[in-house]
Design a protein around this motif. Structure first.
Motif, PDB file in Angstrom:
ATOM      1  N   PHE A  23       0.832  -1.123   0.301  1.00 32.26           N
ATOM      2  CA  PHE A  23      -0.019  -0.103   0.035  1.00 32.26           C
ATOM      3  C   PHE A  23       0.816   1.197   0.073  1.00 32.26           C
ATOM      4  O   PHE A  23       0.339   2.507  -0.769  1.00 32.26           O
ATOM      5  CB  PHE A  23      -0.964  -0.221   1.389  1.00 32.26           C
ATOM      6  N   VAL A  24       1.825   1.282   0.700  1.00 31.51           N
ATOM      7  CA  VAL A  24       2.864   2.291   0.936  1.00 31.51           C
ATOM      8  C   VAL A  24       3.718   2.631  -0.349  1.00 31.51           C
ATOM      9  O   VAL A  24       3.829   3.721  -1.054  1.00 31.51           O
ATOM     10  CB  VAL A  24       3.867   2.441   1.917  1.00 31.51           C
ATOM     11  N   VAL A  25       3.914   1.259  -1.109  1.00 28.11           N
ATOM     12  CA  VAL A  25       4.437   1.516  -2.536  1.00 28.11           C
ATOM     13  C   VAL A  25       3.646   2.212  -3.335  1.00 28.11           C
ATOM     14  O   VAL A  25       4.155   2.993  -4.480  1.00 28.11           O
ATOM     15  CB  VAL A  25       4.928   0.023  -3.047  1.00 28.11           C
ATOM     16  N   ALA A  26       2.387   1.801  -3.275  1.00 29.27           N
ATOM     17  CA  ALA A  26       1.519   2.244  -4.353  1.00 29.27           C
ATOM     18  C   ALA A  26       1.489   3.945  -4.044  1.00 29.27           C
ATOM     19  O   ALA A  26       1.254   4.543  -5.135  1.00 29.27           O
ATOM     20  CB  ALA A  26       0.140   1.577  -4.118  1.00 29.27           C
ATOM     21  N   LEU A  27       1.303   4.067  -2.883  1.00 29.22           N
ATOM     22  CA  LEU A  27       1.332   5.681  -2.479  1.00 29.22           C
ATOM     23  C   LEU A  27       2.521   6.187  -3.076  1.00 29.22           C
ATOM     24  O   LEU A  27       2.574   7.455  -3.516  1.00 29.22           O
ATOM     25  CB  LEU A  27       1.100   5.656  -1.092  1.00 29.22           C
ATOM     26  N   SER A  28       3.872   5.582  -3.069  1.00 25.57           N
ATOM     27  CA  SER A  28       4.816   6.220  -3.517  1.00 25.57           C
ATOM     28  C   SER A  28       4.867   6.569  -4.704  1.00 25.57           C
ATOM     29  O   SER A  28       5.613   7.566  -5.414  1.00 25.57           O
ATOM     30  CB  SER A  28       6.104   5.462  -2.985  1.00 25.57           C
ATOM     31  N   VAL A  29       4.109   5.856  -5.715  1.00 22.58           N
ATOM     32  CA  VAL A  29       3.862   6.238  -7.132  1.00 22.58           C
ATOM     33  C   VAL A  29       3.338   7.468  -7.182  1.00 22.58           C
ATOM     34  O   VAL A  29       3.649   8.349  -8.165  1.00 22.58           O
ATOM     35  CB  VAL A  29       3.006   5.088  -8.005  1.00 22.58           C
ATOM     36  N   VAL A  30       2.129   7.842  -6.501  1.00 20.77           N
ATOM     37  CA  VAL A  30       1.678   9.428  -6.647  1.00 20.77           C
ATOM     38  C   VAL A  30       2.778  10.464  -6.124  1.00 20.77           C
ATOM     39  O   VAL A  30       2.830  11.226  -6.688  1.00 20.77           O
ATOM     40  CB  VAL A  30       0.597   9.279  -5.326  1.00 20.77           C
ATOM     41  N   GLY A  31       3.533   9.889  -5.126  1.00 23.61           N
ATOM     42  CA  GLY A  31       4.707  10.986  -4.770  1.00 23.61           C
ATOM     43  C   GLY A  31       5.655  11.172  -5.903  1.00 23.61           C
ATOM     44  O   GLY A  31       6.032  12.457  -5.809  1.00 23.61           O
ATOM     45  N   ALA A  32       5.621  10.093  -6.258  1.00 22.32           N
ATOM     46  CA  ALA A  32       6.880  10.484  -7.433  1.00 22.32           C
ATOM     47  C   ALA A  32       6.293  11.236  -8.679  1.00 22.32           C
ATOM     48  O   ALA A  32       6.994  11.943  -9.297  1.00 22.32           O
ATOM     49  CB  ALA A  32       7.477   8.916  -7.960  1.00 22.32           C
ATOM     50  N   LEU A  33       5.054  11.087  -8.777  1.00 20.72           N
ATOM     51  CA  LEU A  33       4.463  12.096 -10.013  1.00 20.72           C
ATOM     52  C   LEU A  33       4.251  13.134  -9.668  1.00 20.72           C
ATOM     53  O   LEU A  33       4.451  14.223 -10.356  1.00 20.72           O
ATOM     54  CB  LEU A  33       3.082  11.122 -10.326  1.00 20.72           C
ATOM     55  N   LEU A  34       3.989  13.343  -8.315  1.00 19.40           N
ATOM     56  CA  LEU A  34       3.634  14.847  -7.905  1.00 19.40           C
ATOM     57  C   LEU A  34       5.348  15.418  -7.919  1.00 19.40           C
ATOM     58  O   LEU A  34       5.375  16.620  -8.297  1.00 19.40           O
ATOM     59  CB  LEU A  34       3.391  14.959  -6.455  1.00 19.40           C
ATOM     60  N   ALA A  35       6.280  14.800  -7.633  1.00 17.36           N
ATOM     61  CA  ALA A  35       7.791  15.596  -7.471  1.00 17.36           C
ATOM     62  C   ALA A  35       8.227  15.638  -8.939  1.00 17.36           C
ATOM     63  O   ALA A  35       8.704  16.712  -9.230  1.00 17.36           O
ATOM     64  CB  ALA A  35       8.601  14.750  -6.796  1.00 17.36           C
ATOM     65  N   THR A  36       7.779  14.800 -10.141  1.00 18.53           N
ATOM     66  CA  THR A  36       8.160  14.786 -11.167  1.00 18.53           C
ATOM     67  C   THR A  36       7.698  15.914 -11.965  1.00 18.53           C
ATOM     68  O   THR A  36       8.162  16.588 -12.760  1.00 18.53           O
ATOM     69  CB  THR A  36       8.189  13.574 -11.883  1.00 18.53           C
TER      70      THR A  36
END
Length: 289
Positions: free
Chosen positions: A116-129
């Motif tokens: 679940f945290v891994v899935a959330l990290s995808v959102v975080g990576a997109l926001l940062a990129t």
């Protein structure tokens, strides 16, 4: 055959802004808010290591993608024209490869947590990129910065709790961080208004116009109100440190009001102590309870 420059290790340290750690603190403190609030001041040591390391990786990666996005703009600005990509010491392709490598390293870190945290990290990576490109399209890229810097709050909460759950606390802290980012980054952007206007970039400092100082103060006050709401139930130590943090924020606002836009950069540099003080309250709670 002439190869594109990949830069020296010193060039990469400059690209990562190692000499300007303020960005690391402004990303670290909100992430720790989420981690410490979720664990009542006693996070799992593994989670603490992963998120602190992740902060340093993602902030460095953010600097790389920011300079890649601005590679045609930075040479025209006195403050940024000597950055490694703008000055030609690191090729854009090499910088992009470095950015991808840092994302992969961050992924290796987050893979130590649940899916679940891994899935959330995808959102975080997109926001940062996406963030470095937003000043071309929206009038308040500072709000996007707040989401990118604040997503670690949600991830840290989920890592400690196993889920986000029904608690409003992580979302209140997340919202507080958005207002905080608007406040301190608008203060920072005051010094770039002429260059942003000339190059057609968008910024809250331009959008607020003559009311920029007022907006910085109001969003700073709003941030403290949301943070106090989120943290007030955590006991007297946290409450006391939130009050101290609010007093520091009030001092920053007073100085900005008295000195005007010329004090914007000082406001920015001193804002991270607001976050550090709140973290100190959470860390001391288990020691005195």
């Amino acid at each position: 055959m002439r190869f594109a420059p990949v830069g020296t290790w010193r060039d990469w340290l400059v690209l990562w802004r190692i000499d300007r750690p303020i960005g690391y603190w402004l990303l670290l403190w909100p992430t720790l808010w989420g981690l410490l609030a979720a664990s009542n001041g006693s996070p799992q040591f593994k989670n603490l290591l992963i998120f602190v390391a992740g902060v340093f990786l993602m902030r460095s990666a953010g600097c790389v993608i920011n300079d890649f996005a601005d590679r045609r703009l930075d040479p025209n600005v006195e403050r940024t024209k000597q950055r490694p990509i703008a000055a030609g010491r690191i090729a854009p392709g090499a910088a992009l490869a470095g950015f991808v490598l840092m994302l992969l390293l961050a992924l290796l870190l987050v893979l130590q947590l649940d899916w679940f945290v891994v899935a959330l990290s995808v959102v975080g990576a997109l926001l940062a990129t996406i963030y470095p490109f937003m000043k071309r399209y929206i009038h308040m890229p500072q709000a996007w910065l707040g989401m990118a810097f604040g997503w670690g709050i949600i991830m840290a909460w989920a890592a400690e709790q196993g889920a986000i759950g029904n608690s409003a606390v992580p979302w209140l802290i997340f919202a507080a961080n958005i207002l905080w980012s608007i406040s301190y980054d608008t203060a920072y952007a005051l010094g770039d208004r002429d260059d942003d206007r000339k190059m057609g970039m968008k910024s809250a400092a331009l959008w607020f116009g003559d009311y920029a100082v007022t907006a910085i103060i109001l969003t700073g006050i709003g941030m403290m109100a949301l943070l106090a709401w989120a943290c007030w139930s955590y006991g007297p130590v946290v409450r006391a440190f939130v009050i101290v943090s609010a007093l520091w924020q009030a001092w920053l606002c007073l100085m900005l009001y008295r000195k005007g836009e010329a004090w914007g950069f000082s406001f920015f540099l001193n804002s991270h102590w607001v976050g550090a003080i709140v973290c100190a309250g959470f860390l001391l709670t288990p020691l005195v309870s």
